[in-house]
Design a protein around this motif. Structure first.
Motif, PDB file in Angstrom:
ATOM      1  N   LYS A 167     -18.486   8.302 -15.355  1.00 49.35           N
ATOM      2  CA  LYS A 167     -19.214   8.106 -16.186  1.00 49.35           C
ATOM      3  C   LYS A 167     -20.203   6.711 -15.838  1.00 49.35           C
ATOM      4  CE  LYS A 167     -23.081   9.537 -19.754  1.00 49.35           C
ATOM      5  NZ  LYS A 167     -23.415  10.360 -21.119  1.00 49.35           N
TER       6      LYS A 167
ATOM      7  N   VAL B  82     -22.012  11.346 -13.145  1.00 50.47           N
ATOM      8  CA  VAL B  82     -21.023  11.949 -13.942  1.00 50.47           C
ATOM      9  C   VAL B  82     -20.283  12.634 -13.135  1.00 50.47           C
ATOM     10  CG1 VAL B  82     -19.756  13.721 -15.775  1.00 50.47           C
ATOM     11  CG2 VAL B  82     -22.793  12.218 -15.951  1.00 50.47           C
TER      12      VAL B  82
ATOM     13  N   GLU C 295     -17.486  15.429 -12.235  1.00 49.87           N
ATOM     14  CA  GLU C 295     -16.872  16.910 -12.882  1.00 49.87           C
ATOM     15  C   GLU C 295     -15.605  17.142 -12.278  1.00 49.87           C
ATOM     16  OE1 GLU C 295     -18.403  18.303 -15.360  1.00 49.87           O
ATOM     17  OE2 GLU C 295     -20.630  17.405 -14.969  1.00 49.87           O
ATOM     18  N   ASP C 296     -14.787  18.127 -12.972  1.00 47.33           N
ATOM     19  CA  ASP C 296     -13.274  18.157 -12.256  1.00 47.33           C
ATOM     20  C   ASP C 296     -13.571  18.795 -11.506  1.00 47.33           C
ATOM     21  OD1 ASP C 296     -12.606  16.629 -14.988  1.00 47.33           O
ATOM     22  OD2 ASP C 296     -12.598  18.549 -15.931  1.00 47.33           O
ATOM     23  N   ASN C 297     -14.646  19.413 -10.807  1.00 46.89           N
ATOM     24  CA  ASN C 297     -14.052  19.836  -9.827  1.00 46.89           C
ATOM     25  C   ASN C 297     -14.679  19.682  -8.403  1.00 46.89           C
ATOM     26  OD1 ASN C 297     -16.701  20.232 -10.333  1.00 46.89           O
ATOM     27  ND2 ASN C 297     -17.765  22.047  -9.905  1.00 46.89           N
TER      28      ASN C 297
ATOM     29  N   GLU D 260     -22.490  14.978 -10.548  1.00 41.59           N
ATOM     30  CA  GLU D 260     -23.989  15.663 -11.013  1.00 41.59           C
ATOM     31  C   GLU D 260     -24.556  14.399 -10.654  1.00 41.59           C
ATOM     32  OE1 GLU D 260     -24.488  19.141 -13.148  1.00 41.59           O
ATOM     33  OE2 GLU D 260     -24.332  17.373 -15.422  1.00 41.59           O
TER      34      GLU D 260
ATOM     35  N   ALA E 240     -25.621  18.262  -8.251  1.00 43.93           N
ATOM     36  CA  ALA E 240     -24.313  18.153  -8.003  1.00 43.93           C
ATOM     37  C   ALA E 240     -23.800  18.035  -6.318  1.00 43.93           C
ATOM     38  CB  ALA E 240     -23.933  19.381  -8.278  1.00 43.93           C
TER      39      ALA E 240
END
Length: 372
Positions: A2, A89, A91-93, A97, A106
């Motif tokens: 991040k 940030v 993200e895990d997927n 974002e 995103a």
């Protein structure tokens, strides 16, 4: 991972790096920027395999990580934001974002490990010069470099470094420009041919720059480092033609004339020239220069008379008006001097004023055969 960064600061850096990315890449990963975060330093890189450029951006973060972000999508998004902090940030997927004052966005990212690594230069030679001097040298020469794929060595700018001076040369066999600085020197003799694309990028970034540029180079690559930016590119392979051999040494006929007046006249008269040859005729006698052009197919012709200072025999010589216009446009002096020997030998164009101490510009333009 991040980090928080200013939107306009990030956009400014990414727009510079975006110049490296090709419209159609063989590897899909090259359509991305590589983001490499190390605490508060974010290194962003762009590459087309031949040229890799990276900038270090200061961000607010204490994370680490690398991702590859779609360049065009990110640039188009950033252009629409007013100045504000943006939070990125990961993200895990597999999406990153971006949060602004008004919303969230995103975008899918790729694995940073897939991004090609920049070349490391082993035991390079190096030279340091002022950014603005390098930008001027590129500006003065790059327009004369060729576009012929069959002669790749002539499609770049030849850098010649020595303990006496730095010389930059470009030619496409019709015109040649040699730009020399005796006020800047290298520690040892070196020669290499730089491709146009990285030079165009450098020219844009370094114009007016007061910072020093460290140039490191070996047989196959060159690296330019300044402020927080690095550019590494592959050099053009091959031997540059012996340009000194084509510059005529004995030029008894010398014409001196106001540059702007000469340029305007050539531009006007060339409108009436043949559209394939762009041929204009210079006829010089005493203190009068007669510039004329004719397009026999359409019965168009034009002629202008200018006063000039001239030493030498009366002569007539033909030039391609496009080359002459380009060269005159590229000089910034009030007066120029055109030296000639014979109607079938190259003319040498030099500025009579407006140069710094230790700065030399020589432009050579090949004549065209006059149809009598």
């Amino acid at each position: 991972m991040k980090f928080i960064v200013s939107s306009t600061y990030l956009l400014k850096q990414l727009q510079i790096l975006g110049g490296v990315i090709n419209n159609s890449n063989t590897l899909p990963i090259l359509d991305n920027f590589l983001f490499d975060l190390q605490k508060d330093k974010l290194t962003v890189s762009a590459s087309d395999l031949e040229t890799t450029m990276s900038s270090v951006i200061t961000v607010d973060s204490d994370n680490e990580g690398t991702i590859a972000v779609p360049a065009r999508l990110l640039l188009e998004t950033l252009k629409t934001f007013p100045e504000q902090p943006l939070t990125f940030v990961v993200e895990d997927n597999n999406t990153v974002e971006i949060s602004s004052n008004h919303g969230k966005y995103a975008l899918a990212y790729a694995d940073g490990a897939e991004f090609p690594k920049a070349v490391e230069l082993t035991s390079p030679s190096s030279t340091t010069l002022l950014g603005d001097i390098l930008a001027i040298a590129i500006n003065k020469t790059i327009f004369a470099a060729g576009n012929d794929d069959l002669r790749p060595v002539m499609s770049g700018v030849f850098f010649q470094f020595s303990p006496e001076n730095l010389t930059f040369v470009a030619t496409d066999a019709h015109k040649l420009v040699k730009y020399q600085r005796t006020d800047v020197r290298a520690s040892q003799v070196a020669e290499f041919i730089m491709p146009k694309k990285p030079l165009t990028l450098l020219k844009g970034i370094l114009a007016g720059s007061e910072s020093d540029v460290l140039i490191e180079y070996n047989e196959s690559n060159a690296k330019f480092s300044f402020e927080d930016t690095e550019l590494i590119c592959r050099l053009i392979d091959g031997k540059y033609p012996n340009y000194e051999a084509v510059i005529p040494k004995e030029n008894p006929n010398q014409l001196t004339i106001a540059r702007n007046q000469f340029l305007s006249s050539v531009r006007r008269v060339s409108i009436f020239s043949n559209k394939t040859t762009h041929q204009i005729r210079l006829k010089i006698a005493g203190a009068e220069l007669n510039i004329s052009a004719e397009d026999i197919d359409y019965s168009n012709k034009a002629e202008e008379r200018l006063t000039c200072a001239y030493q030498g025999d009366d002569m007539q010589i033909g030039f391609n008006s496009r080359f002459l216009t380009e060269m005159l446009n590229n000089l910034s002096s009030d007066e120029v001097s055109l030296e000639m020997s014979l109607p079938n030998r190259a003319g040498i164009l030099t500025p009579s004023d407006g140069l710094d101490e230790g700065e030399y510009v020589t432009m050579l333009v090949m004549p065209v055969m006059l149809n009598s």
